[in-house]
Scaffold this motif. Structure first.
Motif, PDB file in Angstrom:
ATOM      1  N   UNK A 198       0.856  -1.194   0.000  1.00 19.08           N
ATOM      2  CA  UNK A 198       0.000   0.000   0.000  1.00 19.08           C
ATOM      3  C   UNK A 198       0.897   1.251   0.000  1.00 19.08           C
ATOM      4  N   UNK A 199       0.592   2.190  -0.884  1.00 14.93           N
ATOM      5  CA  UNK A 199       1.454   3.372  -1.017  1.00 14.93           C
ATOM      6  C   UNK A 199       1.624   4.111   0.311  1.00 14.93           C
ATOM      7  N   UNK A 200       0.557   4.184   1.110  1.00  9.81           N
ATOM      8  CA  UNK A 200       0.693   4.876   2.402  1.00  9.81           C
ATOM      9  C   UNK A 200       1.501   4.032   3.386  1.00  9.81           C
ATOM     10  N   UNK A 201       1.265   2.709   3.376  1.00  8.06           N
ATOM     11  CA  UNK A 201       2.058   1.820   4.236  1.00  8.06           C
ATOM     12  C   UNK A 201       3.542   1.958   3.914  1.00  8.06           C
ATOM     13  N   UNK A 202       3.866   2.044   2.635  1.00  7.92           N
ATOM     14  CA  UNK A 202       5.271   2.153   2.219  1.00  7.92           C
ATOM     15  C   UNK A 202       5.853   3.495   2.680  1.00  7.92           C
ATOM     16  N   UNK A 203       5.084   4.568   2.499  1.00  3.95           N
ATOM     17  CA  UNK A 203       5.588   5.894   2.906  1.00  3.95           C
ATOM     18  C   UNK A 203       5.840   5.932   4.420  1.00  3.95           C
ATOM     19  N   UNK A 204       4.927   5.347   5.193  1.00  5.55           N
ATOM     20  CA  UNK A 204       5.102   5.355   6.652  1.00  5.55           C
ATOM     21  C   UNK A 204       6.298   4.494   7.062  1.00  5.55           C
ATOM     22  N   UNK A 205       6.460   3.361   6.388  1.00  3.10           N
ATOM     23  CA  UNK A 205       7.591   2.470   6.667  1.00  3.10           C
ATOM     24  C   UNK A 205       8.913   3.200   6.380  1.00  3.10           C
ATOM     25  N   UNK A 206       8.967   3.882   5.242  1.00  2.00           N
ATOM     26  CA  UNK A 206      10.189   4.608   4.873  1.00  2.00           C
ATOM     27  C   UNK A 206      10.453   5.760   5.852  1.00  2.00           C
TER      28      UNK A 206
END
Ligand SMILES: N[C@@H](CCC(=O)N[C@@H](CS)C(=O)NCC(=O)O)C(=O)O
Length: 227
Positions: A67-75
């Protein structure tokens, strides 16, 4: 070990563009893996690497982040500068990212991303007109409060990444975002966006359902794809 980011067609895949342009703009190293749309629905094929059957997906070693938001938060947990440092700008960016992620459904549904194409649109239905007016308000507020050239200040952050697909949509469909156009022009000229666009124009894949959706919005006046 570097990250692998799995995304789909440059020309169509708006959700893919978000983490891709974020990682490129911030100089994060990753292996760029493209899984093109082979059909209108790619669920079964994408399930081989994605729990949701959708892209984008980030692989970090044997960890799958989706998920694009999951990835942004992970990064953001691992790298500086995903969010603005200034507290007010950070709050604005976080709200804008989540607003984009959960909202703007008329814009997403009626103006599909199609990077290489230009359309003379039919008059906007009320729900789309509301989304465009809200975009204009949000862009103008960000530029005015944080002095640009990006939406939350001097640097490219997650907020710009989440609206990057919208910049292509604004250009494709000629949407009026008032003084927010300054951000559109600036972000479209960013080297990462230029790279995405040139790859989009060179793609030879055409996906019928995306093309039909674009055609339904009005009259296609140009198609710059060469692939
Ligand atoms: N909420 C998800 C949405 C992802 C999404 O809708 N991805 C589309 C591509 S842009 C997809 O994979 N669709 C599968 C398909 O077209 O078969 C995210 O933010 O990553």
């Amino acid at each position: 070990m570097t990250y692998t980011l799995i995304t789909a067609n440059r020309n169509y895949s708006s959700w893919s563009l978000r983490p891709w342009v974020l990682m490129k703009a911030l100089g994060l190293d990753f292996t760029d893996r493209i899984e093109p749309f082979a059909a209108a629905v790619n669920y079964e094929a994408f399930r081989a690497f994605s729990p949701t059957g959708q892209v984008p997906v980030l692989l970090d070693g044997n960890r799958t982040v989706y998920d694009s938001l999951g990835i942004a938060l992970y990064l953001a947990d691992r790298h500086e500068d995903i969010w603005p440092k200034d507290e007010a700008a950070r709050a604005f960016a976080m709200c804008g990212v989540t607003e984009m992620h959960g909202g703007f459904s008329a814009l997403r549904g009626q103006c599909p991303m199609n990077v290489g194409v230009r359309v003379q649109m039919k008059p906007h239905p009320v729900d789309l007109a509301k989304d465009v007016a809200r975009l204009r308000e949000l862009f103008e507020e960000g530029l005015e409060r944080f002095s640009g050239p990006y939406l939350a200040g001097p640097d490219f952050t997650a907020l710009d990444a989440f609206f990057a697909p919208v910049a292509y949509r604004i250009r494709t469909y000629g949407l009026d975002v008032g003084n927010g156009q300054a951000w559109v022009d600036h972000v479209l000229a960013h080297p990462a966006m230029q790279q995405w666009e040139s790859e989009a124009l060179a793609e030879s894949w055409r996906e019928e359902s995306h093309e039909t959706e674009t055609g339904e919005t009005g009259v296609i006046t140009a198609d710059y794809r060469s692939g």
